[in-house]
Design a protein around this motif. Sequence first.
Motif, short mmCIF file in Angstrom:
data_model
loop_
_atom_site.label_atom_id
_atom_site.label_comp_id
_atom_site.label_asym_id
_atom_site.label_seq_id
_atom_site.Cartn_x
_atom_site.Cartn_y
_atom_site.Cartn_z
N ARG A 201 6.54 0.63 5.72
CA ARG A 201 5.14 0.41 6.17
C ARG A 201 5.12 -0.88 6.98
NH1 ARG A 201 2.28 -3.46 6.46
NH2 ARG A 201 1.34 -3.97 4.48
N LYS A 219 8.69 -13.37 9.61
CA LYS A 219 8.07 -14.10 8.50
C LYS A 219 8.86 -15.38 8.22
CE LYS A 219 4.76 -11.17 7.14
NZ LYS A 219 3.36 -11.43 6.83
N GLU A 291 8.10 -7.48 1.51
CA GLU A 291 7.27 -7.40 2.72
C GLU A 291 7.29 -5.99 3.30
OE1 GLU A 291 5.64 -10.32 3.92
OE2 GLU A 291 4.54 -8.75 4.99
N ASP A 292 6.12 -5.47 3.53
CA ASP A 292 5.93 -4.19 4.23
C ASP A 292 6.68 -3.03 3.58
OD1 ASP A 292 4.29 -5.72 5.74
OD2 ASP A 292 5.19 -5.25 7.66
N ASP A 314 3.84 -10.07 -0.50
CA ASP A 314 2.99 -10.74 0.49
C ASP A 314 1.79 -9.88 0.87
OD1 ASP A 314 2.39 -12.71 2.42
OD2 ASP A 314 3.36 -11.51 3.97
N ASP A 315 2.00 -8.58 1.00
CA ASP A 315 0.92 -7.69 1.47
C ASP A 315 -0.18 -7.54 0.43
OD1 ASP A 315 2.17 -6.91 4.05
OD2 ASP A 315 3.74 -6.27 2.68
MG LIG Z 1 3.17 -7.42 5.75
#
Ligand SMILES: [Mg+2]
Length: 612
Positions: A201, A219, A291-292, A314-315
């Motif tokens: 994602r 990042k 992340e993602d 983080d998301d």
């Molecule tokens: Mg993210």
Amino acid sequence: MASTQITKIIGTRTLSVCNRSLATSFFTRNQRFHTSARSQLPDGPIPRKHERLLGDVHSRGIGVLRDPRFNKGMAFTLEERQILGIHGLLPPAVFSMEEQVRRTVENVRKLANPINQYVYMLSLLQRNEKLFFKVVTENVEEMSPILYTPTVGLACQTLGHVYQRPRGMYITINDKNHIFKMLCNYPEHHIKAVVMTDGERILGLGDLGAFGMGIPIGKLNLYTAMGGIPPHQCLPVMLDVGTNNEQLRNQDTYFGIRQERVTGDQYDEFIDEFLAAVVHRYGQTTLLQFEDFANHNAFRLLEKYRNKYLTFNDDIQGTASVCVAGIMAAMRITKKKLPDNTFLFFGAGEAAIGIAELLVTAMTQEGMPEKEARSKIWLIDKAGLLVQVGGGRSEGASPEKIPFLKEHKEMNDLLEITKHLKPSVVVGAAGVGQMFDKAFLNEMAANNERPVIFALSNPTSHSECTAQEAYDHTQGRCVFASGSPFPPVSYNGKTYHTGQGNNAYIFPGVALAAIVASMHHISEEVFFIAAKVIADLAEESDLEMGRIYPPLANIHEVSTNLAAKIVEYAYANNIACTYPEPVDKLAFVRAHQFSLEYESFVPQVYSWPQQK
Ligand SMILES: [Mg+2]
Ligand SMILES: NC(=O)C1=CN([C@@H]2O[C@H](COP(=O)(O)OP(=O)(O)OC[C@H]3O[C@@H](n4cnc5c(N)ncnc54)[C@H](OP(=O)(O)O)[C@@H]3O)[C@@H](O)[C@H]2O)C=CC1
Ligand SMILES: CC(=O)C(=O)O
């Protein structure tokens, strides 16, 4: 001789030429020289581990110019050029770092195409690390859209073309059972933070497989540029388990493994092995930032590992923190208290649920019972409003949605829902662009004197509306923030500088604190503290021009102060492992930050005190 003359050497290269042992100490102590180190060093050959660390440091001559950690380009002085054996390898002019920064910015501006600007900047990073970070840190408002959202999204989509040199690690599902050995191939030995993705994602762009590597790289560049975390302590990782993006798999430039995503036990074992290998290699207090990852993995992996490792998502958590900070600051404009609002989220995923949960915390802190706080928060997912409808909906709802299911009739049109619920705060986090249209924004303006409108989806093409649209369709009365940056907006003769509601306000400071204090784990409270700190740092002058966050230009200082507050919390709550506890937390944080200035390679002479 009255006093013994010795040479104090500043600069690892010269040092290594003179004394390998000293150089080892020098280097492992983050380039801070301690004379006392001499007596602590073992005699004899340097262990293999250090050998590799010092591999490049031994080189003089052209190797200096080819090593981005030490290269200064034409900023090497004549004296340094002679000492390092590079005299004649550069044009004769000597430029200051300030001149280099100015010229770099000019060159970037000349490249009108953002992807060319991205490539230019990344190649600078591969050539001259200090200059890269100096340029980004000192021009963060201009550089962040190039190195971060929105351009990083485009860079990921075209990473097969943009790729130039190795950076970070690519670990595939085929490497299962060998991950620790692979990590040993990585040349840096002092990694303190890993940002990893499996690429499923990427922003609002979906499954980009191994091309998602652009995100951990981006990042971690912000770790240094916005948080001052030394770049050699950062490791970006792509965990390649395949991609379900068939079009991508068939692209000739695709460089990931060409298979569908591995799921289930195999996937879980792979992640398990990777995390265990990282802490085995780099230590238990290595920070692990997820992340993602896609929704179906993100929440459960956070639950699985949050108390086992120093980790955060983080998301979910970073986004929650920055959004709640923005909402708190917005309350200074609307003159309401948090519990006075009705919140509506378009999207009920990692970002939205993370924010919703932290809002519940914030409202309960203001004295509202939890059940009542939850009743103030409404979410919309693909199936429409999160409602219970005789329990039928809850069967299909994921565990994190269940606490927000309402006893209410089914509704699925955003405008109808808005007319019905009359929210005062709306947050877009579905990754679907242009959902906040004129009719919706008019409705928000009709129901609220100061409607709070956050369009958090990234990149810009997926933003729910633009800043200009938000102001135009609310007669300039909205309080607006967006995940990706928008240029200043003019409405009715007034200029508004809207804020960037992006987790970039949070993760560099949280990571910095976690690293310097060697935190044991990161609790939810850390993100609530971060939200309060960021909300308080927005000044009245920011709010007046429509910006509910402190200016991005100050982000390095903001992250430093945020880190100091979190370090304070960590020691007060016994989750800091760095001993002894520093008295001045801010000074402690600053002492660990990466210097953006070039180091001198010229030996300096000083005297030992005269022996009696
Ligand atoms: Mg993210
Ligand atoms: N500004 C920032 O700092 C951040 C921004 N984001 C952005 O937020 C967006 C979402 O990220 P994230 O929450 O992690 O993603 P998720 O996939 O976890 O969540 C997306 C949510 O949106 C819902 N959704 C998708 N399409 C629609 C639609 N057409 N109508 C209604 N709901 C829909 C999904 O519904 P369902 O549950 O039914 O699938 C899901 O609840 C991305 O664009 C991302 O870039 C993310 C993190 C940080
Ligand atoms: C900002 C961020 O983390 C995202 O959009 O995924």
